[in-house]
Write an enzyme that holds these catalytic residues in place. Sequence first.
Site, PDB file in Angstrom:
ATOM      1  N   GLY A 131       3.428  -2.982  -4.844  1.00  0.00           N
ATOM      2  CA  GLY A 131       2.129  -2.696  -5.451  1.00  0.00           C
ATOM      3  C   GLY A 131       1.578  -1.337  -5.087  1.00  0.00           C
ATOM      4  N   ARG A 132       0.580  -0.937  -5.876  1.00  0.00           N
ATOM      5  CA  ARG A 132      -0.152   0.310  -5.641  1.00  0.00           C
ATOM      6  C   ARG A 132       0.778   1.500  -5.459  1.00  0.00           C
ATOM      7  NH1 ARG A 132      -4.973  -2.483  -2.013  1.00  0.00           N
ATOM      8  NH2 ARG A 132      -5.947  -3.468  -3.816  1.00  0.00           N
ATOM      9  N   ALA A 133       1.551   1.723  -6.491  1.00  0.00           N
ATOM     10  CA  ALA A 133       2.540   2.799  -6.437  1.00  0.00           C
ATOM     11  C   ALA A 133       2.520   3.610  -7.741  1.00  0.00           C
ATOM     12  CB  ALA A 133       3.934   2.197  -6.193  1.00  0.00           C
ATOM     13  N   TRP A 161       0.866  -1.189   0.000  1.00  0.00           N
ATOM     14  CA  TRP A 161       0.000   0.000   0.000  1.00  0.00           C
ATOM     15  C   TRP A 161       0.897   1.232   0.000  1.00  0.00           C
ATOM     16  CZ3 TRP A 161      -5.338  -0.404  -0.033  1.00  0.00           C
ATOM     17  CH2 TRP A 161      -5.853  -1.677   0.197  1.00  0.00           C
TER      18      TRP A 161
END
Length: 199
Positions: free
Chosen positions: A73-75, A50
């Site tokens: 992830g989520r970058a 996150w």
Amino acid sequence: MFWIDHVSTSLIGRQHIVLGTSASNRVTISNCDIDGTTSWSTNCDSYHYWNVLFLGSQDLVTFKNNYIHHFSGRAPKVGGNTLAHVVNNYFYQTDSSGHAFEIDSGGMVLAEGNVFQNVVNVVTSPVGGQAFTSPDSSSNAACSSYLGRACVVNAFGSSGAFNIKDTGFLTNFSGKNIASASSATDAKNVVNTAGYGKI
């Protein structure tokens, strides 16, 4: 309007930077060092999952000259009717099969002049929102009508594909002050200038 500049984040329990689902309006995040190295995310290659969440209602986000590294992830993750201009950032991964971009329904991403080094999955599939990833000079001419200039190509080193050509949402940039973009070659220097104490 919010401006987050020359901030370093690391060893975060949940998210490095998150814009909630309510409206934050105009937000600029620039020259930040977002370090995803962690000992508490062993299921995600020991890198943070996150990282950056842009999920606001009708937000306009400029994400420029940031160093985003060691993430899984989520970058960033973009959704919630957010219009994100992602320009001249350096994305670096190592020993991770994770992803950089996650674009949900309602998310709109213009990515230009960025460097992706060792990013196996630049974007998750399927893409729920819209994106224009400045894939080549011919396609990038489409930006001229909305930004007043052509978009700048991204650069890739041992990274996956990032070739999305949605142009319908680019009209949302018309009449707005838009961040300038230099070449992806210039963006490589972000590792030396991003973060706390590097002004």
